[in-house]
Design an enzyme around this catalytic site. Sequence first.
Site, PDB file in Angstrom:
ATOM      1  N   GLU A  98       0.850  -1.152  -0.289  1.00  0.00           N
ATOM      2  CA  GLU A  98       0.346  -0.113   0.134  1.00  0.00           C
ATOM      3  C   GLU A  98       0.940   1.167   0.092  1.00  0.00           C
ATOM      4  O   GLU A  98       1.687   1.288   0.153  1.00  0.00           O
ATOM      5  CB  GLU A  98      -0.898  -0.457   1.435  1.00  0.00           C
ATOM      6  CG  GLU A  98      -1.532  -1.370   1.110  1.00  0.00           C
ATOM      7  CD  GLU A  98      -2.985  -0.902   2.341  1.00  0.00           C
ATOM      8  OE1 GLU A  98      -3.433  -0.230   2.598  1.00  0.00           O
ATOM      9  OE2 GLU A  98      -3.402  -2.112   2.449  1.00  0.00           O
ATOM     10  N   CYS A 111       3.622   8.574   1.504  1.00  0.00           N
ATOM     11  CA  CYS A 111       3.982   7.373   2.469  1.00  0.00           C
ATOM     12  C   CYS A 111       4.567   6.389   1.222  1.00  0.00           C
ATOM     13  O   CYS A 111       3.553   5.478   1.281  1.00  0.00           O
ATOM     14  CB  CYS A 111       2.670   7.281   3.203  1.00  0.00           C
ATOM     15  SG  CYS A 111       3.557   6.067   4.955  1.00  0.00           S
ATOM     16  N   CYS A 118       7.110  -7.053   7.436  1.00  0.00           N
ATOM     17  CA  CYS A 118       7.278  -6.867   8.044  1.00  0.00           C
ATOM     18  C   CYS A 118       7.970  -7.698   8.780  1.00  0.00           C
ATOM     19  O   CYS A 118       7.229  -8.077   9.691  1.00  0.00           O
ATOM     20  CB  CYS A 118       7.773  -5.264   8.228  1.00  0.00           C
ATOM     21  SG  CYS A 118       8.952  -4.416   9.503  1.00  0.00           S
ATOM     22  N   CYS A 122       6.979  -5.650  15.391  1.00  0.00           N
ATOM     23  CA  CYS A 122       6.269  -4.330  16.555  1.00  0.00           C
ATOM     24  C   CYS A 122       5.231  -4.797  16.797  1.00  0.00           C
ATOM     25  O   CYS A 122       4.479  -4.738  16.675  1.00  0.00           O
ATOM     26  CB  CYS A 122       6.591  -3.267  15.994  1.00  0.00           C
ATOM     27  SG  CYS A 122       8.293  -2.304  15.629  1.00  0.00           S
ATOM     28  N   CYS A 125       2.016  -2.291  15.353  1.00  0.00           N
ATOM     29  CA  CYS A 125       2.570  -2.841  14.083  1.00  0.00           C
ATOM     30  C   CYS A 125       1.332  -3.133  12.668  1.00  0.00           C
ATOM     31  O   CYS A 125       1.813  -5.251  13.240  1.00  0.00           O
ATOM     32  CB  CYS A 125       3.385  -2.319  13.829  1.00  0.00           C
ATOM     33  SG  CYS A 125       3.615  -2.315  11.514  1.00  0.00           S
ATOM     34  N   GLY A 172       6.836  -2.329   5.795  1.00  0.00           N
ATOM     35  CA  GLY A 172       8.203  -2.162   5.978  1.00  0.00           C
ATOM     36  C   GLY A 172       9.516  -1.397   6.657  1.00  0.00           C
ATOM     37  O   GLY A 172       9.325  -0.741   6.939  1.00  0.00           O
ATOM     38  N   GLU A 173      10.667  -2.554   7.785  1.00  0.00           N
ATOM     39  CA  GLU A 173      11.348  -1.315   7.413  1.00  0.00           C
ATOM     40  C   GLU A 173      12.575  -0.728   6.016  1.00  0.00           C
ATOM     41  O   GLU A 173      13.608  -2.148   5.562  1.00  0.00           O
ATOM     42  CB  GLU A 173      12.658  -2.723   8.766  1.00  0.00           C
ATOM     43  CG  GLU A 173      13.516  -2.147   8.982  1.00  0.00           C
ATOM     44  CD  GLU A 173      13.268  -0.547   9.567  1.00  0.00           C
ATOM     45  OE1 GLU A 173      12.400  -0.448  10.493  1.00  0.00           O
ATOM     46  OE2 GLU A 173      14.617   0.320   9.059  1.00  0.00           O
ATOM     47  N   SER A 204      12.300   6.599   7.745  1.00  0.00           N
ATOM     48  CA  SER A 204      11.761   6.046   9.154  1.00  0.00           C
ATOM     49  C   SER A 204      12.012   4.744   9.441  1.00  0.00           C
ATOM     50  O   SER A 204      12.018   4.093   8.497  1.00  0.00           O
ATOM     51  CB  SER A 204      10.526   6.318   9.033  1.00  0.00           C
ATOM     52  OG  SER A 204      10.090   5.745  10.527  1.00  0.00           O
ATOM     53  N   CYS A 347      -1.815   5.194   9.538  1.00  0.00           N
ATOM     54  CA  CYS A 347      -0.009   4.986   9.524  1.00  0.00           C
ATOM     55  C   CYS A 347      -0.687   3.741  10.594  1.00  0.00           C
ATOM     56  O   CYS A 347      -0.979   3.670  11.830  1.00  0.00           O
ATOM     57  CB  CYS A 347       0.716   5.421  11.272  1.00  0.00           C
ATOM     58  SG  CYS A 347       1.301   7.221  10.833  1.00  0.00           S
TER      59      CYS A 347
HETATM   60  N1  SAH Z   1       9.434   0.655   9.829  1.00  0.00           N
HETATM   61  C1  SAH Z   1       9.706   1.506   9.832  1.00  0.00           C
HETATM   62  C2  SAH Z   1       8.478   2.702   8.869  1.00  0.00           C
HETATM   63  C3  SAH Z   1       7.405   2.186   8.546  1.00  0.00           C
HETATM   64  S1  SAH Z   1       6.013   2.494  10.609  1.00  0.00           S
HETATM   65  C4  SAH Z   1       9.337   2.526  11.214  1.00  0.00           C
HETATM   66  O1  SAH Z   1       9.342   1.575  12.097  1.00  0.00           O
HETATM   67  O2  SAH Z   1       9.695   3.794  11.521  1.00  0.00           O
HETATM   68  C5  SAH Z   1       5.729   3.922  10.248  1.00  0.00           C
HETATM   69  C6  SAH Z   1       5.667   4.192  11.329  1.00  0.00           C
HETATM   70  O3  SAH Z   1       4.241   4.148  11.676  1.00  0.00           O
HETATM   71  C7  SAH Z   1       6.348   4.183  12.476  1.00  0.00           C
HETATM   72  O4  SAH Z   1       6.771   5.393  13.580  1.00  0.00           O
HETATM   73  C8  SAH Z   1       5.402   3.018  13.442  1.00  0.00           C
HETATM   74  O5  SAH Z   1       5.859   2.982  14.512  1.00  0.00           O
HETATM   75  C9  SAH Z   1       4.254   3.802  13.753  1.00  0.00           C
HETATM   76  N2  SAH Z   1       2.988   3.469  13.529  1.00  0.00           N
HETATM   77  C10 SAH Z   1       3.541   1.422  13.208  1.00  0.00           C
HETATM   78  N3  SAH Z   1       1.824   1.122  13.569  1.00  0.00           N
HETATM   79  C11 SAH Z   1       0.622   1.651  14.422  1.00  0.00           C
HETATM   80  C12 SAH Z   1      -0.393   2.709  14.604  1.00  0.00           C
HETATM   81  N4  SAH Z   1      -1.170   0.594  14.749  1.00  0.00           N
HETATM   82  N5  SAH Z   1      -0.534   3.464  15.055  1.00  0.00           N
HETATM   83  C13 SAH Z   1       0.308   4.376  14.494  1.00  0.00           C
HETATM   84  N6  SAH Z   1       1.584   4.581  14.593  1.00  0.00           N
HETATM   85  C14 SAH Z   1       1.818   3.544  13.571  1.00  0.00           C
HETATM   86 FE1  SF4 Z   2       8.014  -2.089  12.896  1.00  0.00          FE
HETATM   87 FE2  SF4 Z   2       7.530  -0.509  11.837  1.00  0.00          FE
HETATM   88 FE3  SF4 Z   2       8.016  -2.385  11.061  1.00  0.00          FE
HETATM   89 FE4  SF4 Z   2       5.423  -1.949  11.684  1.00  0.00          FE
HETATM   90  S1  SF4 Z   2       6.466  -2.002   9.695  1.00  0.00           S
HETATM   91  S2  SF4 Z   2       6.654  -4.149  12.546  1.00  0.00           S
HETATM   92  S3  SF4 Z   2       6.181  -0.797  12.759  1.00  0.00           S
HETATM   93  S4  SF4 Z   2       9.532  -2.326  11.909  1.00  0.00           S
END
Ligand code: SAH
Ligand code: SF4
Length: 387
Positions: A98, A111, A118, A122, A125, A172-173, A204, A347
């Site tokens: 997406e 974005c 990923c 986390c 997420c 993704g990271e 990010s 997000c």
């Molecule tokens: N993997 C990278 C980039 C993608 S995530 C990272 O983790 O930074 C982009 C942002 O969205 C990150 O700051 C992540 O922590 C946040 N995010 C992920 N899940 C979320 C959620 N359910 N609500 C709000 N922010 C979220």
């Molecule tokens: Fe964590 Fe970013 Fe991967 Fe989601 S996309 S699992 S926030 S590292």
Amino acid sequence: MTEQTAQKVNLLGMGLPALEAFFVDRLGEKKFRAIQVLKWIHQHGVDNFDDMTDISKATRAKLHECAEIVAPEVTYQKDSKDGTRKWVMKMPGGSAIETVFIPEDDRGTLCVSSQIGCALDCSFCSTGKQGFNRDLSTAEIIGQVWIAVRSFDQPGEKRQRRVTNVVMMGMGEPLLNFDNVVEAMGLMMEDNAYGLSKRRVTLSTSGVVPAIYELAKVTDVALALSLHAPNDALRNTLVPVNRKYNIESVLDACNHYMSRFSEKRVVTIEYTLMNEVNDKPELAHELVEVLRNTPCKINLIPFNPFPNSGYERPSNNRMHKFRDILTAAGYNVTIRKTRGDDIDAACGQLVGEVTDKTRRSDRFIEAVQLGQTAAELAGARFQRNVL
Ligand code: SAH
Ligand code: SF4
């Protein structure tokens, strides 16, 4: 896919040096053709060599034979009430990613996703919950920008320039797909492609420390760190990669990244607020101390719910209290406005369609039995791929 197509080179994912080498070495053409073609592809949104009117017929014929311009296939495009636009793009093999465009008064932010799923898992997420399939190619990353820019433009008319900023904050990271992400960001900043300034392209990361040091050697894009907690005990539970690279080491890496610039630049600290988890006033005070030596601005993100997440968004009152503590200590703090949640484009709501190749749940159980953590598994993967 025919056999002939399989051998063709996709020019969409090539930066200027690669395209120049392609014209000189492969086609026996002059180097400057690369700039012409780059402009046609990225500035005019052209995907057919026959539309490149300043390229000779003979050269176009050569291009047809060995090259192509192929972007991801869009299966769905939807606009939200607030002007946010979301695309779902199908990937070969059945998965989907997406991409989201967020218009604001003074800018338009795209974005972009870097991986299908990923691996870092986390806890809050939804992308992480889907598991991991594979890295996106450079063409698939820049292809998201190409598709978005084109979607606002009418052929033959002046470009709208709606996309002014790109954030690598989709699925993704990005630092675990290092080379492809760096090359795609290069095209975003390339004058003959999208020409965005280094301050308008943001990577990010959840904190893959060695890759932040590598990044400092090759680019000067803006950096955002997904921190989400002021101490390791709490961050370990939210961002498992923290067990491998703790807060002190990741802030050191961010300071190193920023220390290279003569002008004042700061890292953006992202902090997703989850009710009663990481939004308590004492944690805000702890954050004030932890960030003392890191020039930064803080972006608080209200948690965006998804089914069975187990977390809740805090009340506005709680979020404001948290912000006020940071502001009173002198930090520049914003609370991110939730956009596009009526089309699941906020997000952390990006789910795409991930065929999980990691068998994470199975492997996780095995790992726990062996006394390993998910973070160690992720760290091992990174070291194989990037170091
Ligand atoms: N993997 C990278 C980039 C993608 S995530 C990272 O983790 O930074 C982009 C942002 O969205 C990150 O700051 C992540 O922590 C946040 N995010 C992920 N899940 C979320 C959620 N359910 N609500 C709000 N922010 C979220
Ligand atoms: Fe964590 Fe970013 Fe991967 Fe989601 S996309 S699992 S926030 S590292």
